[in-house]
Scaffold this motif. Sequence first.
Motif, PDB file in Angstrom:
ATOM      1  N   THR A 286      -6.528  21.627  12.448  1.00  0.00           N
ATOM      2  CA  THR A 286      -6.439  21.128  13.424  1.00  0.00           C
ATOM      3  C   THR A 286      -6.863  22.087  14.915  1.00  0.00           C
ATOM      4  O   THR A 286      -7.102  23.449  14.034  1.00  0.00           O
ATOM      5  CB  THR A 286      -4.570  20.998  13.028  1.00  0.00           C
ATOM      6  OG1 THR A 286      -4.343  22.624  13.339  1.00  0.00           O
ATOM      7  CG2 THR A 286      -3.934  20.666  12.528  1.00  0.00           C
ATOM      8  N   ALA A 287      -7.165  21.923  15.578  1.00  0.00           N
ATOM      9  CA  ALA A 287      -7.155  22.401  17.068  1.00  0.00           C
ATOM     10  C   ALA A 287      -6.424  23.895  16.862  1.00  0.00           C
ATOM     11  O   ALA A 287      -6.640  25.296  16.893  1.00  0.00           O
ATOM     12  CB  ALA A 287      -6.838  22.012  18.322  1.00  0.00           C
ATOM     13  N   GLY A 288      -5.021  23.701  16.550  1.00  0.00           N
ATOM     14  CA  GLY A 288      -4.324  25.016  16.806  1.00  0.00           C
ATOM     15  C   GLY A 288      -4.034  25.643  15.515  1.00  0.00           C
ATOM     16  O   GLY A 288      -4.666  27.120  15.299  1.00  0.00           O
ATOM     17  N   GLY A 289      -4.817  25.138  14.359  1.00  0.00           N
ATOM     18  CA  GLY A 289      -5.118  26.087  12.990  1.00  0.00           C
ATOM     19  C   GLY A 289      -6.342  26.675  13.450  1.00  0.00           C
ATOM     20  O   GLY A 289      -6.873  28.712  13.654  1.00  0.00           O
ATOM     21  N   VAL A 290      -7.821  26.416  14.109  1.00  0.00           N
ATOM     22  CA  VAL A 290      -8.390  27.060  14.184  1.00  0.00           C
ATOM     23  C   VAL A 290      -8.352  27.695  15.836  1.00  0.00           C
ATOM     24  O   VAL A 290      -8.836  29.265  14.982  1.00  0.00           O
ATOM     25  CB  VAL A 290      -9.707  25.690  14.523  1.00  0.00           C
ATOM     26  CG1 VAL A 290     -10.725  26.610  15.422  1.00  0.00           C
ATOM     27  CG2 VAL A 290     -10.480  24.864  13.612  1.00  0.00           C
ATOM     28  N   TYR A 291      -7.539  27.534  16.285  1.00  0.00           N
ATOM     29  CA  TYR A 291      -7.323  28.856  17.891  1.00  0.00           C
ATOM     30  C   TYR A 291      -6.962  29.979  16.816  1.00  0.00           C
ATOM     31  O   TYR A 291      -6.949  30.973  17.120  1.00  0.00           O
ATOM     32  CB  TYR A 291      -6.634  27.620  18.838  1.00  0.00           C
ATOM     33  CG  TYR A 291      -6.035  28.727  19.568  1.00  0.00           C
ATOM     34  CD1 TYR A 291      -6.574  29.535  20.370  1.00  0.00           C
ATOM     35  CD2 TYR A 291      -4.424  28.990  19.331  1.00  0.00           C
ATOM     36  CE1 TYR A 291      -6.347  29.911  21.765  1.00  0.00           C
ATOM     37  CE2 TYR A 291      -3.784  29.369  20.026  1.00  0.00           C
ATOM     38  CZ  TYR A 291      -4.864  30.594  21.386  1.00  0.00           C
ATOM     39  OH  TYR A 291      -4.238  31.643  22.314  1.00  0.00           O
ATOM     40  N   GLU A 292      -5.962  29.429  16.176  1.00  0.00           N
ATOM     41  CA  GLU A 292      -4.795  30.576  15.912  1.00  0.00           C
ATOM     42  C   GLU A 292      -5.619  31.875  15.350  1.00  0.00           C
ATOM     43  O   GLU A 292      -5.567  32.925  14.865  1.00  0.00           O
ATOM     44  CB  GLU A 292      -3.383  30.838  14.859  1.00  0.00           C
ATOM     45  CG  GLU A 292      -2.871  29.928  15.385  1.00  0.00           C
ATOM     46  CD  GLU A 292      -1.407  29.326  14.407  1.00  0.00           C
ATOM     47  OE1 GLU A 292      -1.839  30.477  13.317  1.00  0.00           O
ATOM     48  OE2 GLU A 292      -0.416  28.758  15.101  1.00  0.00           O
TER      49      GLU A 292
END
Length: 387
Positions: A286-292
């Motif tokens: 997910t974008a959120g996982g990569v972002y975090e």
Amino acid sequence: MARTHADVLIVGGGIIGLAVAWRTAQRGLAVTVLDPDPGHGAAQVAAGMLAPVTELQYGEEPLLRLGMASNARYADFAAELEQASGLPTGYRACGTLAVALDADDRAELRELYDFHQRLGLDSGWLTGRECRRLEPMLAPSVRGGLHVADDHQVDGRRVGAALVAACRRAGVTLVASAAARLTVADGRAVGALAEDGTEFTADQVVLAAGSRSHLLPGLPDGVLPPVRPVKGQVLRLRVPPVYAPFLSRNLRAVVRGRHIYLVPRADGELVIGATVEELGHDTTVTAGGVYELLRDAHELLPGITELPLVETGAGLRPGSPDNAPLLGPTALPGLVAATGHYRNGVLLTPVTGDLVAEYLATGRLPEPAVPFLPSRFTRDTLQEALR
Ligand code: GLY
């Protein structure tokens, strides 16, 4: 219907199943492994940190002892595996530095350090400046850290490939098919039916199917506690020679309560992990996982944004109710467990291979495996663990 017999049938050819297969074949038993893609389980995604001391959690001292026992065997295991397979494992005795960025994170890390001291573990407390002396790319805001000289790393992908080759050379039969169901006759596990329709029989069956172990059709209720998938998203970057060495050892951190780690390989790969998500068998990146992960890594190492991002991925850790593996005979005669390794599959591969092979060859479970018998989950303790 084709039918083949082995002394030992292993359901699941991730690195745990393959290590058991290799060690068991070395003891002269005929071993078959059922797996559609041997060597390609969760270890394909894992960073491969060998960190029993820096990953220590309160209440998990038995797991610490098993992890330290496996860590102590790793250098020899890797050397023997490289010799037997002709392939590298990426074992690197680099140590680990765990750092904190703010006062709360520092307090949490300091508690871990105090816990290490009470247990007599070898870890040293460093100031922020001392941390930066070891790792000059660290952000100036690092407040302190602890250094564990014996928490190292290995490359799970290379270990998987080497185990496949070593198993073949040791005479293990690798069958490229999944198990469709466990076969039980007269109250005993006697083999498995493969998805291609072949029936395999064996004197002993090992369940080493990672996060899918609990789902094997034919497994009677109550034989294994639930093994649940716990998703971890992981990034792979590359350190161009001009930036090397970007990091010289494994780096871990608590960044405002979130745990992150960075594992620099000798070949320039830099692995960043990992999210911890309970979403069933979903492996979406997910974008959120990569972002975090990138946001927290950037706070620690501002220069990281210069590095090429070469891969994103997600794997499924096989989580048991108490986060410790399930090793040894189960309540179903003939069925032996080697699963539930949760965050420690790569670390625990050598010791699992040795202990489970010893049981398969002799019928005696070595003492270090006893705390991890699946029978520790009686109905009452299981309910307690699941609450
Ligand atoms: N052992 C690291 C992880 O499970 O993310």
